[in-house]
Design an enzyme around this catalytic site. Structure first.
Site, mmCIF file in Angstrom:
data_model
loop_
_atom_site.group_PDB
_atom_site.id
_atom_site.type_symbol
_atom_site.label_atom_id
_atom_site.label_comp_id
_atom_site.label_asym_id
_atom_site.label_seq_id
_atom_site.Cartn_x
_atom_site.Cartn_y
_atom_site.Cartn_z
ATOM 1 N N GLY B 54 30.200 96.237 52.558
ATOM 2 C CA GLY B 54 30.027 96.697 53.410
ATOM 3 C C GLY B 54 31.066 96.917 53.816
ATOM 4 O O GLY B 54 32.230 96.339 54.428
ATOM 5 N N SER B 55 31.131 98.426 55.214
ATOM 6 C CA SER B 55 33.250 97.857 55.757
ATOM 7 C C SER B 55 32.318 97.901 57.399
ATOM 8 O O SER B 55 30.945 97.062 57.406
ATOM 9 C CB SER B 55 33.415 100.174 55.991
ATOM 10 O OG SER B 55 34.100 100.320 54.674
ATOM 11 N N GLY B 56 33.410 97.889 58.291
ATOM 12 C CA GLY B 56 32.810 97.228 59.659
ATOM 13 C C GLY B 56 33.071 95.585 59.418
ATOM 14 O O GLY B 56 33.058 95.001 60.889
ATOM 15 N N HIS B 57 33.490 95.094 58.608
ATOM 16 C CA HIS B 57 33.213 93.801 58.589
ATOM 17 C C HIS B 57 34.832 93.116 58.682
ATOM 18 O O HIS B 57 35.836 92.228 58.589
ATOM 19 C CB HIS B 57 32.946 93.029 57.449
ATOM 20 C CG HIS B 57 31.895 93.192 57.306
ATOM 21 N ND1 HIS B 57 30.864 92.553 58.129
ATOM 22 C CD2 HIS B 57 31.140 93.315 56.709
ATOM 23 C CE1 HIS B 57 29.792 93.281 57.771
ATOM 24 N NE2 HIS B 57 29.836 93.348 56.757
ATOM 25 N N LYS B 105 30.115 88.776 48.568
ATOM 26 C CA LYS B 105 28.976 87.949 49.617
ATOM 27 C C LYS B 105 27.375 87.908 48.546
ATOM 28 O O LYS B 105 27.059 89.037 48.100
ATOM 29 C CB LYS B 105 29.169 88.376 51.164
ATOM 30 C CG LYS B 105 31.061 88.558 51.173
ATOM 31 C CD LYS B 105 31.150 89.106 52.709
ATOM 32 C CE LYS B 105 30.391 89.882 52.913
ATOM 33 N NZ LYS B 105 30.844 91.539 52.757
ATOM 34 N N ASP B 110 25.206 94.353 46.805
ATOM 35 C CA ASP B 110 26.578 94.098 46.144
ATOM 36 C C ASP B 110 26.206 92.626 44.971
ATOM 37 O O ASP B 110 27.262 93.083 44.098
ATOM 38 C CB ASP B 110 27.834 93.426 47.159
ATOM 39 C CG ASP B 110 27.579 93.804 49.119
ATOM 40 O OD1 ASP B 110 28.162 94.922 48.288
ATOM 41 O OD2 ASP B 110 28.195 92.528 49.569
ATOM 42 N N HIS B 219 25.578 91.830 59.764
ATOM 43 C CA HIS B 219 25.479 92.948 59.586
ATOM 44 C C HIS B 219 24.260 93.022 61.318
ATOM 45 O O HIS B 219 23.690 94.359 61.037
ATOM 46 C CB HIS B 219 24.596 93.039 59.183
ATOM 47 C CG HIS B 219 25.296 92.976 57.997
ATOM 48 N ND1 HIS B 219 25.475 91.888 56.632
ATOM 49 C CD2 HIS B 219 25.907 93.804 57.092
ATOM 50 C CE1 HIS B 219 26.099 92.299 56.418
ATOM 51 N NE2 HIS B 219 26.522 93.176 56.265
#
Lengths: 333, 333
Positions: B54-57, B105, B110, B219
């Site tokens: 996921g994005s945001g990291h 991860k 995922d 998250h």
């Protein structure tokens, strides 16, 4: 206020100790000072390049210590100039016999203390030169300056002067190329939130939930205009256009850019800003030769960004593209 | 909520475009996907190393694209797994004939999508291996996982596997050394504030002005303990001790560490935490061979940090110390 700190009065000391603890083979702290220097300083036969200023702008300046950039970095208390005697110690510690260039951001305290330090070092037979960076196009004078403020464009000065010194340039040559950067660089910043200093523990200025501040400096000093929240694209356009107005570039000019985070802004948002910055530059017929995106010169935990544009020529491209190996290195070559 | 964004729904797309705009010679985007790959992928005769999530990291994962680390990075929407078909496209685009290692991860989405993608790619005669990183010592199971979560230790897996592949290791060798990192790494994190996702626009969880959350994930999922605000030293001690309890290191062991920022924390505070982390490690008789400090795996604008410790041997030291040249490079060699 919530921060990862201990006693506010220990903030700078503990940060510097934490940097040395992370990089003990690369940097050392001069005893009894807030000065970090390269572990191998002074480097015989190389011009020393040093900088310094108030803390709270990390990784500025100590993050740029290393081969191809800075030999010494002096930290003051948060948003406070280092003292002249500590600056002099730094200059002496970084003189490898070829003299030392001091890169100074244009704030009255920094300029005065660096001048005094230079005079003291020269009495001890160290050759000292100074360049003053004043890249902030937002204001002509400000709370802490006569003339424009020195902000993120300073990092390009570090890189270019450091590379020239590493390549064997003499003090005059290193100084001249640093001045060339100063003459060709402009920056403008904005904030979504104020920063909070450790000692004060509350925002330096109040900004409503639906307001942003344009033309902000890096010390929580007021910007030039408070306005409604803008989109990332609008912010990118406004900042870039202001810088371009100041630089008066020609169609086809090559530039290097920094989209710089103010400390509390995630990298994802900086990339969103960079997307539009590069489009605006393209619309002006400019060619981006190199683009940096990240936290280069921050203002504690402030959310916001700045846009820096540097006009390039062949010499600047060569020096900007030369290898550098620093603590905070972020794609410097 | 104030963010430097445009339409929340365009967040990931515009961020990826901004990355390519910053590094057009280094990365390219696969058409119609949210996958970035090295501009020179696939590299003939080299095992491909890819990751995603996921994005945001950010800078995870695309910031680690480049020589000596990742060949491909797939971005999902914020905190959402990339789709299996995009992961398969990435695997195919990064296969230089020697197979591809997927670094995953440990989140259910995922793991499932990477498995499906691997099966699809194998039907097209691409050899695929997978390692699942589960370094978070805080929780045994969580909101999004069975088993432990994969967090910042993943970056050490990227670095070591990428170096082994660059050095000519075959798929089995690259996989084995990645698994060695997974077996020897632990991480624990904490938050001062919740993150705010672009779509939702408000904090994922509420945390009072005098509270912090220990054992947080990346998250905005709940941590394991909510407690009164602690000093930086107390935070450093707690996180480090929890990780050391899990790793069961021996006196004299050499380690590499990451003090990782969650996105909204200034670098100065991370150095203050690092100072105490290194003292605690020293008290346990451990020797820090390398220490990274910075934003490596973030959670949007969350304020907080995590501490990662990796037990080293000669092979891991050699690979960790090998050169890497990536977008977000922060002292990787």
């Amino acid at each position: 206020m919530k921060k990862l700190i201990n006693e506010p009065g220990d903030y700078v000391d503990e940060m510097l100790d934490g940097m040395v603890a992370a990089h003990p083979k690369r940097v050392r702290r001069l005893d009894g000072t807030k000065v970090l220097v390269r572990a191998d300083a002074p480097i015989d036969g190389k011009v020393g390049v040093v900088s310094g200023g108030g803390s709270g702008h990390e990784p500025t300046h100590a993050g740029y210590l290393g081969e191809g950039m800075l030999d010494g970095a002096a930290a003051g208390e948060v948003f406070t100039s280092p003292t002249a005697d500590q600056l002099e110690e730094m200059v002496n510690a970084c003189d490898g016999g070829e003299g030392v260039l001091c890169v100074v951001k244009n704030y009255e305290g920094d300029v005065m203390n660096f001048e005094t330090a230079g005079e003291m070092a020269e009495m001890e037979e160290v050759e000292v030169a100074q360049v003053v960076v004043d890249d902030d196009v937002a204001v002509e004078d400000s709370l802490y300056t006569s003339g424009r403020r020195g902000v993120c464009g300073t990092i390009f000065v570090h890189k270019v002067a450091g590379a020239k010194a590493a390549a064997g340039g003499d003090l005059q040559e290193v100084t001249e190329v640093a001045e060339k950067v100063v003459d060709n660089v402009g920056t403008m910043g904005m904030a979504l939130t104020s920063c909070i200093t450790p000692e004060k523990g509350e925002p330096t200025f109040d900004l409503g939930e639906d307001e942003i501040e344009l033309g902000i400096g890096i010390h929580g000093e007021p910007g030039v205009e408070r306005t409604d929240v803008m989109s990332a694209d609008e912010v990118a356009e406004h900042l870039t256009e202001q810088v371009l107005d100041d630089l008066e570039l020609d169609d086809g000019d090559e530039v290097a850019t920094i989209v710089n985070g103010m400390g509390g802004t995630p990298m994802s948002e900086l990339y969103i800003v960079n997307r539009r910055v590069q489009e605006v530059l393209g619309d002006h017929g400019l060619e981006t030769w190199d683009a940096w995106v990240g936290d280069y010169m921050t203002s504690l935990d402030m959310m916001g960004c700045s846009v820096t544009v540097l006009r390039l020529d062949d010499e600047l491209k060569e020096l900007l593209g030369a290898p550098a190996d620093t603590l905070a290195l972020k794609r410097m070559d």
